[in-house]
Each structure stands twice: as structure tokens, then as C-alpha cells.
Design a protein around this motif. Structure first.
Motif, PDB file in Angstrom:
ATOM      1  N   THR A  42      45.626 103.334 -14.749  1.00 29.06           N
ATOM      2  CA  THR A  42      45.317 101.939 -15.030  1.00 29.06           C
ATOM      3  C   THR A  42      46.490 101.132 -14.503  1.00 29.06           C
ATOM      4  O   THR A  42      47.644 101.470 -14.774  1.00 29.06           O
ATOM      5  CB  THR A  42      45.165 101.706 -16.549  1.00 29.06           C
ATOM      6  OG1 THR A  42      44.095 102.518 -17.023  1.00 29.06           O
ATOM      7  CG2 THR A  42      44.881 100.249 -16.852  1.00 29.06           C
ATOM      8  N   VAL A  43      46.193 100.093 -13.727  1.00 25.52           N
ATOM      9  CA  VAL A  43      47.274  99.253 -13.212  1.00 25.52           C
ATOM     10  C   VAL A  43      47.294  97.967 -14.029  1.00 25.52           C
ATOM     11  O   VAL A  43      46.277  97.321 -14.224  1.00 25.52           O
ATOM     12  CB  VAL A  43      47.161  98.980 -11.694  1.00 25.52           C
ATOM     13  CG1 VAL A  43      45.909  98.213 -11.351  1.00 25.52           C
ATOM     14  CG2 VAL A  43      48.385  98.252 -11.176  1.00 25.52           C
ATOM     15  N   LEU A  44      48.474  97.675 -14.570  1.00 29.26           N
ATOM     16  CA  LEU A  44      48.694  96.449 -15.334  1.00 29.26           C
ATOM     17  C   LEU A  44      49.487  95.500 -14.457  1.00 29.26           C
ATOM     18  O   LEU A  44      50.530  95.880 -13.915  1.00 29.26           O
ATOM     19  CB  LEU A  44      49.481  96.745 -16.608  1.00 29.26           C
ATOM     20  CG  LEU A  44      48.921  97.824 -17.524  1.00 29.26           C
ATOM     21  CD1 LEU A  44      49.909  98.142 -18.625  1.00 29.26           C
ATOM     22  CD2 LEU A  44      47.590  97.390 -18.087  1.00 29.26           C
ATOM     23  N   LYS A  63      59.842  83.424  -9.511  1.00 24.28           N
ATOM     24  CA  LYS A  63      58.510  83.923  -9.806  1.00 24.28           C
ATOM     25  C   LYS A  63      58.585  85.442  -9.666  1.00 24.28           C
ATOM     26  O   LYS A  63      58.909  85.954  -8.593  1.00 24.28           O
ATOM     27  CB  LYS A  63      57.489  83.355  -8.833  1.00 24.28           C
ATOM     28  CG  LYS A  63      57.476  81.836  -8.791  1.00 24.28           C
ATOM     29  CD  LYS A  63      56.149  81.299  -9.210  1.00 24.28           C
ATOM     30  CE  LYS A  63      56.062  79.810  -9.091  1.00 24.28           C
ATOM     31  NZ  LYS A  63      56.755  79.051 -10.070  1.00 24.28           N
ATOM     32  N   ILE A  64      58.308  86.149 -10.761  1.00 18.97           N
ATOM     33  CA  ILE A  64      58.442  87.608 -10.778  1.00 18.97           C
ATOM     34  C   ILE A  64      57.140  88.213 -11.271  1.00 18.97           C
ATOM     35  O   ILE A  64      56.660  87.872 -12.352  1.00 18.97           O
ATOM     36  CB  ILE A  64      59.611  88.059 -11.684  1.00 18.97           C
ATOM     37  CG1 ILE A  64      60.905  87.365 -11.260  1.00 18.97           C
ATOM     38  CG2 ILE A  64      59.754  89.575 -11.641  1.00 18.97           C
ATOM     39  CD1 ILE A  64      62.048  87.549 -12.235  1.00 18.97           C
ATOM     40  N   GLU A  65      56.574  89.089 -10.473  1.00 17.30           N
ATOM     41  CA  GLU A  65      55.347  89.789 -10.858  1.00 17.30           C
ATOM     42  C   GLU A  65      55.606  91.288 -10.827  1.00 17.30           C
ATOM     43  O   GLU A  65      56.239  91.805  -9.909  1.00 17.30           O
ATOM     44  CB  GLU A  65      54.212  89.440  -9.907  1.00 17.30           C
ATOM     45  CG  GLU A  65      52.888  90.000 -10.367  1.00 17.30           C
ATOM     46  CD  GLU A  65      51.727  89.548  -9.500  1.00 17.30           C
ATOM     47  OE1 GLU A  65      51.085  90.428  -8.886  1.00 17.30           O
ATOM     48  OE2 GLU A  65      51.459  88.334  -9.458  1.00 17.30           O
ATOM     49  N   LEU A  66      55.104  91.968 -11.842  1.00 14.71           N
ATOM     50  CA  LEU A  66      55.293  93.409 -11.983  1.00 14.71           C
ATOM     51  C   LEU A  66      53.941  94.080 -12.113  1.00 14.71           C
ATOM     52  O   LEU A  66      53.071  93.596 -12.850  1.00 14.71           O
ATOM     53  CB  LEU A  66      56.135  93.698 -13.235  1.00 14.71           C
ATOM     54  CG  LEU A  66      56.351  95.156 -13.626  1.00 14.71           C
ATOM     55  CD1 LEU A  66      57.249  95.860 -12.607  1.00 14.71           C
ATOM     56  CD2 LEU A  66      56.971  95.237 -15.015  1.00 14.71           C
ATOM     57  N   LYS A  67      53.762  95.167 -11.379  1.00 18.09           N
ATOM     58  CA  LYS A  67      52.580  96.019 -11.539  1.00 18.09           C
ATOM     59  C   LYS A  67      53.079  97.368 -12.045  1.00 18.09           C
ATOM     60  O   LYS A  67      54.054  97.909 -11.521  1.00 18.09           O
ATOM     61  CB  LYS A  67      51.857  96.229 -10.211  1.00 18.09           C
ATOM     62  CG  LYS A  67      51.181  95.007  -9.671  1.00 18.09           C
ATOM     63  CD  LYS A  67      50.483  95.342  -8.366  1.00 18.09           C
ATOM     64  CE  LYS A  67      49.891  94.106  -7.724  1.00 18.09           C
ATOM     65  NZ  LYS A  67      49.316  94.410  -6.408  1.00 18.09           N
ATOM     66  N   VAL A  68      52.400  97.892 -13.059  1.00 22.12           N
ATOM     67  CA  VAL A  68      52.748  99.204 -13.599  1.00 22.12           C
ATOM     68  C   VAL A  68      51.493 100.063 -13.599  1.00 22.12           C
ATOM     69  O   VAL A  68      50.459  99.657 -14.153  1.00 22.12           O
ATOM     70  CB  VAL A  68      53.309  99.112 -15.040  1.00 22.12           C
ATOM     71  CG1 VAL A  68      53.676 100.493 -15.552  1.00 22.12           C
ATOM     72  CG2 VAL A  68      54.503  98.175 -15.096  1.00 22.12           C
ATOM     73  N   TRP A  69      51.562 101.242 -12.960  1.00 22.73           N
ATOM     74  CA  TRP A  69      50.471 102.192 -12.958  1.00 22.73           C
ATOM     75  C   TRP A  69      50.725 103.182 -14.091  1.00 22.73           C
ATOM     76  O   TRP A  69      51.759 103.847 -14.117  1.00 22.73           O
ATOM     77  CB  TRP A  69      50.384 102.929 -11.627  1.00 22.73           C
ATOM     78  CG  TRP A  69      49.847 102.087 -10.524  1.00 22.73           C
ATOM     79  CD1 TRP A  69      48.559 102.066 -10.081  1.00 22.73           C
ATOM     80  CD2 TRP A  69      50.568 101.162  -9.690  1.00 22.73           C
ATOM     81  NE1 TRP A  69      48.436 101.166  -9.041  1.00 22.73           N
ATOM     82  CE2 TRP A  69      49.661 100.609  -8.782  1.00 22.73           C
ATOM     83  CE3 TRP A  69      51.905 100.745  -9.638  1.00 22.73           C
ATOM     84  CZ2 TRP A  69      50.022  99.663  -7.834  1.00 22.73           C
ATOM     85  CZ3 TRP A  69      52.278  99.806  -8.697  1.00 22.73           C
ATOM     86  CH2 TRP A  69      51.339  99.278  -7.806  1.00 22.73           C
ATOM     87  N   ASP A  73      47.595 109.739 -19.808  1.00 18.11           N
ATOM     88  CA  ASP A  73      48.391 110.152 -20.965  1.00 18.11           C
ATOM     89  C   ASP A  73      49.289 109.028 -21.494  1.00 18.11           C
ATOM     90  O   ASP A  73      50.063 109.230 -22.424  1.00 18.11           O
ATOM     91  CB  ASP A  73      49.238 111.378 -20.623  1.00 18.11           C
ATOM     92  CG  ASP A  73      50.146 111.156 -19.416  1.00 18.11           C
ATOM     93  OD1 ASP A  73      50.142 110.036 -18.842  1.00 18.11           O
ATOM     94  OD2 ASP A  73      50.851 112.110 -19.039  1.00 18.11           O
ATOM     95  N   GLY A  74      49.211 107.837 -20.874  1.00 19.28           N
ATOM     96  CA  GLY A  74      50.005 106.696 -21.315  1.00 19.28           C
ATOM     97  C   GLY A  74      51.395 106.619 -20.714  1.00 19.28           C
ATOM     98  O   GLY A  74      52.163 105.728 -21.043  1.00 19.28           O
ATOM     99  N   ILE A  75      51.735 107.548 -19.830  1.00 15.20           N
ATOM    100  CA  ILE A  75      53.065 107.570 -19.206  1.00 15.20           C
ATOM    101  C   ILE A  75      53.014 106.829 -17.871  1.00 15.20           C
ATOM    102  O   ILE A  75      52.147 107.113 -17.041  1.00 15.20           O
ATOM    103  CB  ILE A  75      53.560 109.021 -19.004  1.00 15.20           C
ATOM    104  CG1 ILE A  75      53.710 109.702 -20.371  1.00 15.20           C
ATOM    105  CG2 ILE A  75      54.866 109.058 -18.228  1.00 15.20           C
ATOM    106  CD1 ILE A  75      54.053 111.162 -20.312  1.00 15.20           C
ATOM    107  N   PRO A  76      53.940 105.886 -17.650  1.00 16.72           N
ATOM    108  CA  PRO A  76      53.972 105.174 -16.368  1.00 16.72           C
ATOM    109  C   PRO A  76      54.208 106.138 -15.201  1.00 16.72           C
ATOM    110  O   PRO A  76      55.061 107.027 -15.271  1.00 16.72           O
ATOM    111  CB  PRO A  76      55.153 104.213 -16.526  1.00 16.72           C
ATOM    112  CG  PRO A  76      55.305 104.037 -17.996  1.00 16.72           C
ATOM    113  CD  PRO A  76      54.940 105.367 -18.588  1.00 16.72           C
TER     114      PRO A  76
END
Length: 140
Positions: A42-44, A63-69, A73-76
Motif C-alpha cells: 500500500t502506498v501512502l 513543499k515536502i511530499e513523502l510516499k511510503v510503501w 505485514d505493516g512494515i515499510p
């Protein structure tokens, strides 16, 4: 060869703290299913609040944008941060865009970076500078 700072090392060996700092006052923009390195995730996508206050008519708020995959299992698994900075006075303007990407792995209860890519694109006073680096971190 690249010169690493103490902050590079701290972020690589304790990536969870780095992510927690970015996410502590972030605003969720988007969430969707994706894959990263062939793994379902899931990408946030979040807007990060800058860590330093800029109250100046010459410096724009970054302006700062972050994507986290995040894996099932909930681990980045990976993260990507794009930061845009600009400042100017009179006809002299400066802009900087920094793109950073990390690949993560978990070992025990610790999240660490296995790879970090960083790209900078800066323009100021008629000069244009581009730089990039990639660092692989190996656990022994």
C-alpha cells in the motif's frame, strides 16, 4: 566515493525514527494499492510539515511530499521524499528540488535502510547545479 554525514548514518541505521519524524505532523493525501520491487504493498502519499519555521518574505515555505510503501505485514518497504525550496530577493531567485528514496529491511525490531538515492537540482543567480548519489548499506 561519497562523503556521508552523521545524519545519513543515523537515518540508515534507524529508519523508523526518520519516518516517524516525517509522519508526526503529516497530512494524508492519498492511499492506494501498489507494488514495489515486485512485492504487493500500500502506498501512502502524505504532505510533510517542514521541520523548521520560515517566516520571511524572502523564503517560501518548503513543499515536502513523502510516499511510503508498506507491505502486507505493516512494515515499510520503501519511501520517497521530494522537497521543493525557493527563495528570492529582487531579481535574484533560487530554487532547489531534492528527491530522496530509501529501500528498507527489518532485522529483529529495527528498520534500517539498505539503499539510499539522492538527487538535487538547484538553480540560483543564473547557475544550474545537478547532483546525485546512491549509497548501499550492507549489514554484516
Amino acid at each position: 566515493m561519497v562523503a556521508l554525514t552523521v545524519f545519513d548514518i543515523m537515518d540508515s541505521v534507524d529508519a523508523a525514527s526518520m519516518l516517524r519524524d516525517d509522519l508526526s505532523s503529516a497530512t494524508l493525501l492519498d492511499e492506494k494499492s501498489a507494488t514495489v520491487d515486485g512485492k504487493p504493498s500500500t502506498v501512502l502519499r502524505v504532505e510533510v510539515k517542514p521541520s523548521f519555521a520560515t517566516k520571511s518574505r524572502f523564503v517560501s515555505e518548503p513543499k515536502i511530499e513523502l510516499k511510503v510503501w508498506v507491505g502486507s505485514d505493516g512494515i515499510p518497504l520503501a519511501a520517497e521524499r521530494v522537497s521543493n525550496y525557493s527563495a528570492g530577493i529582487g531579481f535574484v531567485k533560487g530554487e532547489n528540488t531534492r528527491s530522496e528514496r530509501w529501500d528498507f529491511a527489518a532485522y529483529g525490531d529495527r528498520l534500517y535502510a539498505t539503499r539510499n538515492d539522492q538527487n538535487e537540482d538547484a538553480t540560483a543567480a543564473g547557475k544550474h547545479i545537478k547532483s546525485s548519489r546512491t549509497v548501499w548499506y550492507v549489514r554484516k
